[in-house]
Motif scaffolding. Structure first.
Motif, PDB file in Angstrom:
ATOM      1  N   ILE A 178      -9.394 -47.182  -7.343  1.00 58.92           N
ATOM      2  CA  ILE A 178     -10.346 -47.854  -6.461  1.00 58.92           C
ATOM      3  C   ILE A 178      -9.937 -49.291  -6.177  1.00 58.92           C
ATOM      4  O   ILE A 178     -10.075 -49.768  -5.045  1.00 58.92           O
ATOM      5  N   LEU A 179      -9.422 -49.982  -7.176  1.00 58.88           N
ATOM      6  CA  LEU A 179      -9.120 -51.407  -7.027  1.00 58.88           C
ATOM      7  C   LEU A 179      -7.703 -51.694  -6.535  1.00 58.88           C
ATOM      8  O   LEU A 179      -7.331 -52.864  -6.404  1.00 58.88           O
ATOM      9  N   GLN A 180      -6.925 -50.660  -6.237  1.00 62.26           N
ATOM     10  CA  GLN A 180      -5.604 -50.915  -5.659  1.00 62.26           C
ATOM     11  C   GLN A 180      -5.771 -51.698  -4.362  1.00 62.26           C
ATOM     12  O   GLN A 180      -6.613 -51.338  -3.531  1.00 62.26           O
ATOM     13  N   PRO A 181      -4.992 -52.746  -4.171  1.00 63.78           N
ATOM     14  CA  PRO A 181      -5.129 -53.570  -2.960  1.00 63.78           C
ATOM     15  C   PRO A 181      -4.979 -52.756  -1.674  1.00 63.78           C
ATOM     16  O   PRO A 181      -4.115 -51.882  -1.562  1.00 63.78           O
ATOM     17  N   LYS A 182      -5.861 -53.031  -0.736  1.00 63.32           N
ATOM     18  CA  LYS A 182      -5.827 -52.483   0.629  1.00 63.32           C
ATOM     19  C   LYS A 182      -5.925 -50.958   0.696  1.00 63.32           C
ATOM     20  O   LYS A 182      -5.425 -50.330   1.624  1.00 63.32           O
ATOM     21  N   GLN A 183      -6.583 -50.353  -0.281  1.00 66.36           N
ATOM     22  CA  GLN A 183      -6.743 -48.898  -0.264  1.00 66.36           C
ATOM     23  C   GLN A 183      -8.098 -48.466   0.280  1.00 66.36           C
ATOM     24  O   GLN A 183      -8.191 -47.466   0.973  1.00 66.36           O
ATOM     25  N   PHE A 184      -9.138 -49.214  -0.037  1.00 64.25           N
ATOM     26  CA  PHE A 184     -10.488 -48.844   0.371  1.00 64.25           C
ATOM     27  C   PHE A 184     -11.167 -50.054   1.009  1.00 64.25           C
ATOM     28  O   PHE A 184     -11.375 -51.070   0.349  1.00 64.25           O
ATOM     29  N   SER A 185     -11.525 -49.938   2.273  1.00 61.22           N
ATOM     30  CA  SER A 185     -12.145 -51.062   2.976  1.00 61.22           C
ATOM     31  C   SER A 185     -13.465 -51.471   2.342  1.00 61.22           C
ATOM     32  O   SER A 185     -13.846 -52.635   2.402  1.00 61.22           O
ATOM     33  N   GLY A 203      -8.539 -31.239  -1.440  1.00 68.24           N
ATOM     34  CA  GLY A 203      -7.396 -31.859  -2.101  1.00 68.24           C
ATOM     35  C   GLY A 203      -6.799 -33.070  -1.406  1.00 68.24           C
ATOM     36  O   GLY A 203      -5.715 -33.515  -1.785  1.00 68.24           O
ATOM     37  N   CYS A 204      -7.465 -33.614  -0.425  1.00 64.78           N
ATOM     38  CA  CYS A 204      -6.904 -34.747   0.332  1.00 64.78           C
ATOM     39  C   CYS A 204      -6.774 -36.016  -0.508  1.00 64.78           C
ATOM     40  O   CYS A 204      -7.533 -36.239  -1.449  1.00 64.78           O
ATOM     41  N   ILE A 224     -19.454 -37.631  -1.235  1.00 67.20           N
ATOM     42  CA  ILE A 224     -18.776 -36.700  -2.149  1.00 67.20           C
ATOM     43  C   ILE A 224     -17.293 -36.647  -1.797  1.00 67.20           C
ATOM     44  O   ILE A 224     -16.433 -36.672  -2.687  1.00 67.20           O
ATOM     45  N   ALA A 225     -16.995 -36.600  -0.512  1.00 67.99           N
ATOM     46  CA  ALA A 225     -15.606 -36.523  -0.063  1.00 67.99           C
ATOM     47  C   ALA A 225     -14.801 -37.752  -0.485  1.00 67.99           C
ATOM     48  O   ALA A 225     -13.660 -37.625  -0.943  1.00 67.99           O
ATOM     49  N   VAL A 226     -15.377 -38.929  -0.355  1.00 71.23           N
ATOM     50  CA  VAL A 226     -14.672 -40.144  -0.771  1.00 71.23           C
ATOM     51  C   VAL A 226     -14.449 -40.119  -2.284  1.00 71.23           C
ATOM     52  O   VAL A 226     -13.359 -40.451  -2.771  1.00 71.23           O
ATOM     53  N   GLY A 227     -15.449 -39.703  -3.029  1.00 73.19           N
ATOM     54  CA  GLY A 227     -15.280 -39.571  -4.476  1.00 73.19           C
ATOM     55  C   GLY A 227     -14.185 -38.572  -4.819  1.00 73.19           C
ATOM     56  O   GLY A 227     -13.382 -38.789  -5.728  1.00 73.19           O
ATOM     57  N   ALA A 228     -14.130 -37.481  -4.077  1.00 72.61           N
ATOM     58  CA  ALA A 228     -13.088 -36.471  -4.302  1.00 72.61           C
ATOM     59  C   ALA A 228     -11.705 -37.041  -4.022  1.00 72.61           C
ATOM     60  O   ALA A 228     -10.752 -36.767  -4.764  1.00 72.61           O
ATOM     61  N   VAL A 229     -11.570 -37.853  -2.976  1.00 75.54           N
ATOM     62  CA  VAL A 229     -10.275 -38.488  -2.680  1.00 75.54           C
ATOM     63  C   VAL A 229      -9.838 -39.349  -3.854  1.00 75.54           C
ATOM     64  O   VAL A 229      -8.677 -39.306  -4.271  1.00 75.54           O
ATOM     65  N   VAL A 230     -10.762 -40.122  -4.394  1.00 70.82           N
ATOM     66  CA  VAL A 230     -10.423 -40.956  -5.550  1.00 70.82           C
ATOM     67  C   VAL A 230      -9.931 -40.084  -6.700  1.00 70.82           C
ATOM     68  O   VAL A 230      -8.884 -40.342  -7.305  1.00 70.82           O
ATOM     69  N   LEU A 231     -10.665 -39.032  -7.002  1.00 70.26           N
ATOM     70  CA  LEU A 231     -10.275 -38.143  -8.105  1.00 70.26           C
ATOM     71  C   LEU A 231      -8.971 -37.411  -7.808  1.00 70.26           C
ATOM     72  O   LEU A 231      -8.148 -37.209  -8.712  1.00 70.26           O
ATOM     73  N   ASN A 232      -8.758 -37.025  -6.562  1.00 70.11           N
ATOM     74  CA  ASN A 232      -7.498 -36.380  -6.184  1.00 70.11           C
ATOM     75  C   ASN A 232      -6.327 -37.332  -6.395  1.00 70.11           C
ATOM     76  O   ASN A 232      -5.251 -36.922  -6.829  1.00 70.11           O
ATOM     77  N   ARG A 233      -6.546 -38.601  -6.094  1.00 72.28           N
ATOM     78  CA  ARG A 233      -5.492 -39.588  -6.319  1.00 72.28           C
ATOM     79  C   ARG A 233      -5.206 -39.750  -7.810  1.00 72.28           C
ATOM     80  O   ARG A 233      -4.048 -39.831  -8.218  1.00 72.28           O
ATOM     81  N   VAL A 234      -6.248 -39.779  -8.630  1.00 77.44           N
ATOM     82  CA  VAL A 234      -6.060 -39.904 -10.074  1.00 77.44           C
ATOM     83  C   VAL A 234      -5.182 -38.772 -10.590  1.00 77.44           C
ATOM     84  O   VAL A 234      -4.308 -38.980 -11.439  1.00 77.44           O
ATOM     85  N   GLY A 235      -5.369 -37.593 -10.074  1.00 82.00           N
ATOM     86  CA  GLY A 235      -4.618 -36.432 -10.544  1.00 82.00           C
ATOM     87  C   GLY A 235      -3.292 -36.189  -9.857  1.00 82.00           C
ATOM     88  O   GLY A 235      -2.560 -35.275 -10.218  1.00 82.00           O
ATOM     89  N   SER A 236      -2.943 -37.017  -8.885  1.00 77.28           N
ATOM     90  CA  SER A 236      -1.781 -36.700  -8.053  1.00 77.28           C
ATOM     91  C   SER A 236      -0.431 -37.129  -8.614  1.00 77.28           C
ATOM     92  O   SER A 236       0.586 -36.578  -8.238  1.00 77.28           O
ATOM     93  N   GLY A 237      -0.394 -38.145  -9.434  1.00 71.85           N
ATOM     94  CA  GLY A 237       0.886 -38.679  -9.881  1.00 71.85           C
ATOM     95  C   GLY A 237       1.458 -39.712  -8.922  1.00 71.85           C
ATOM     96  O   GLY A 237       2.411 -40.411  -9.255  1.00 71.85           O
ATOM     97  N   GLU A 238       0.917 -39.828  -7.721  1.00 67.48           N
ATOM     98  CA  GLU A 238       1.372 -40.817  -6.744  1.00 67.48           C
ATOM     99  C   GLU A 238       0.589 -42.128  -6.840  1.00 67.48           C
ATOM    100  O   GLU A 238       0.953 -43.113  -6.207  1.00 67.48           O
ATOM    101  N   PHE A 239      -0.508 -42.088  -7.582  1.00 67.63           N
ATOM    102  CA  PHE A 239      -1.402 -43.230  -7.707  1.00 67.63           C
ATOM    103  C   PHE A 239      -1.673 -43.463  -9.192  1.00 67.63           C
ATOM    104  O   PHE A 239      -1.311 -42.645 -10.025  1.00 67.63           O
ATOM    105  N   PRO A 240      -2.343 -44.566  -9.519  1.00 73.34           N
ATOM    106  CA  PRO A 240      -2.701 -44.782 -10.927  1.00 73.34           C
ATOM    107  C   PRO A 240      -3.514 -43.602 -11.467  1.00 73.34           C
ATOM    108  O   PRO A 240      -4.128 -42.847 -10.703  1.00 73.34           O
ATOM    109  N   ASN A 241      -3.534 -43.464 -12.775  1.00 73.22           N
ATOM    110  CA  ASN A 241      -4.205 -42.307 -13.373  1.00 73.22           C
ATOM    111  C   ASN A 241      -5.593 -42.630 -13.926  1.00 73.22           C
ATOM    112  O   ASN A 241      -6.115 -41.879 -14.736  1.00 73.22           O
TER     113      ASN A 241
END
Length: 96
Positions: free
Chosen positions: A27-34, A65-66, A4-21
């Motif tokens: 998820i597919l950004q290079p070198k983001q998720f091992s 919110g991480c 759940i936490a990893v899924g939340a990080v993905v969703l937090n990134r979508v909503g952050s403006g610092e990452f793709p929306n």
């Protein structure tokens, strides 16, 4: 809880403006998720994974919110250790 936490990080990134929306782009950004880099991403999800994804999509965010997470036992990227840990879940530290 970790899934759940990893899924939340993905969703937090979508909503952050610092990452793709879009989830897929985050998820597919290079070198983001091992798990993408090592092929785990291609595994067939089980019922636990589906339930965790649903909970994250419904707003359950145990990370508070991480945007990042790492395992300090195996992490090699210096940035990991320079961020304040907000919560620890299992072996992973979640940071903003």
């Amino acid at each position: 809880m970790g899934m759940i936490a990893v899924g939340a990080v993905v969703l937090n990134r979508v909503g952050s403006g610092e990452f793709p929306n879009r989830i897929e782009e985050v998820i597919l950004q290079p070198k983001q998720f091992s798990s993408v880099d090592d092929g785990q991403f291609q595994l067939e999800p089980n019922e636990v994974a589906y339930k965790a994804a649903f909970k994250a999509l419904m707003g359950n965010d145990p990370t508070k919110g991480c945007l990042f997470f790492y395992n300090p036992q195996i992490a090699t990227a210096g940035w990991s250790f320079n961020r304040e840990t907000v919560v620890v879940i299992g072996d992973h530290h979640f940071t903003k």
